[in-house]
Design an enzyme around this catalytic site. Structure first.
Site: not given
Length: 328
Positions: A243, A154, A137, A241, A141, A139, A286, A110
């Site tokens: 995830d 990332h 995502d 992403d 980030d 997360h 990712e 990312h």
């Protein structure tokens, strides 16, 4: 391509460019370098062509050489390499947008979004359009060198884009734009560091975590996002992403977090994005084929991208109105 389904259909670019960005040094696990090849093997190009787009696969970019004047630190691991990638990606995104081509960047970790979104921001500023970013995502980030627990860059991409301090060396004297933090929406978050959470709150970033997804459903949240972009005649960049998805359906990622988006939630988001006619650029990041299960994650990502670009089960013109009137 026929754009009669929405009022904005005439604005949809008919040309798409696929650009590989096999960068993995921003992540904590090796393997994302194989992501672009995984997406190609899963059939992304023919899937988009089958939807009526003119698609050019421009191959994989090569990063600029690591910049000797940029020093790596424990808080910014592989900074010279990330800076080289970011500058090349920014220039490619900027050039493609100026040509009226919709770029899809195939990652890679990312950190690549530092470059891609910066290039799109440069184009939008010159075009007099406001850019909004949807960050799908697990997360946020939004760490900085002062808050990062790992030094993996990332996890700093969104923070850099919003102009947080400590990351100026990524672009140095190269052209750089700043994203208004209130134009960033993070959807699907379920793992945010404590100091990162405080910074997001101070900056006014809109975060729709999985609790809100569970409580309200993705359709309500997506309408809020899309209505805001449309009301300001904005352009939407989507950064997807792997995830973001639940690891039970997409295991091919090095940062799995349980409780992610389901298959149908993810497809509904993509379908609503297509219907909006607002998407001007896309990152798919990712994917780590080394951690995948017989291509399961790559195949799902190709399905999702196809939904974002208009693949439907059945023609939906008038379906909502018929459902509301009880005619279905």
């Amino acid at each position: 391509m026929d754009g009669t389904q929405t009022d904005r259909g005439q604005d949809r670019p008919s040309r798409i460019a696929l650009v590989g960005a096999p960068v993995e040094v921003g992540a904590g696990h090796r393997g994302a370098v194989m992501g672009p090849a995984g997406l190609r093997t899963a059939g992304l190009l023919p899937s988009l062509q089958g939807l009526g787009f003119e698609v050019e696969d421009q191959g994989d970019l090569a990063p600029a050489k690591p910049l000797p004047a940029v020093a790596e630190t424990p808080q910014m691991r592989f900074l010279p390499e990330i800076a080289g990638w970011s500058r090349v990606l920014s220039d490619r995104a900027y050039d493609l947008m100026n040509q009226g081509v919709l770029p899809i960047f195939l990652g890679g970790d990312h950190s690549l979004s530092m470059g891609t979104v910066n290039g799109v921001l440069r184009h939008c500023r010159e075009a007099g359009r406001e850019l909004f970013v949807l960050w799908l995502d697990a997360h946020a980030d939004f760490n900085t060198p002062a808050t990062t627990p790992s030094g993996n860059m990332h996890g700093m991409s969104a923070a850099l884009l919003c102009g947080e301090p400590g990351l100026d060396d990524v672009f140095g004297n190269e052209p750089r734009e700043r994203l208004d933090p209130q134009n960033l929406t993070i959807l699907g978050a379920r793992s945010i560091d404590r100091e990162e959470r405080a910074l997001l709150r101070r900056r006014g970033v809109e975060v729709f975590d999985m609790r809100l997804v569970d409580e309200y459903g993705v359709s309500v949240l997506m309408r809020r996002i899309l209505d805001k972009v449309a009301a300001r005649n904005g352009v939407l960049h989507v950064s997807l992403d792997v995830d973001f998805l639940d690891p039970s359906i997409a295991p091919g990622v090095g940062t799995t977090v349980p409780g992610g988006a389901t298959y149908r939630e993810a497809h509904l988001i993509m379908e609503m994005l297509y219907d909006s006619g607002l998407v001007g650029s896309l990152d798919v990041v990712e994917l780590n084929p080394f951690l995948d299960d017989r291509g399961k994650s790559a195949l799902l990502l190709v399905d999702l991208v196809s939904s974002l670009f208009g693949r439907q089960i059945i023609e939906r013109v008038g379906a909502v109105e018929r459902a509301a009137s009880g005619a279905l």
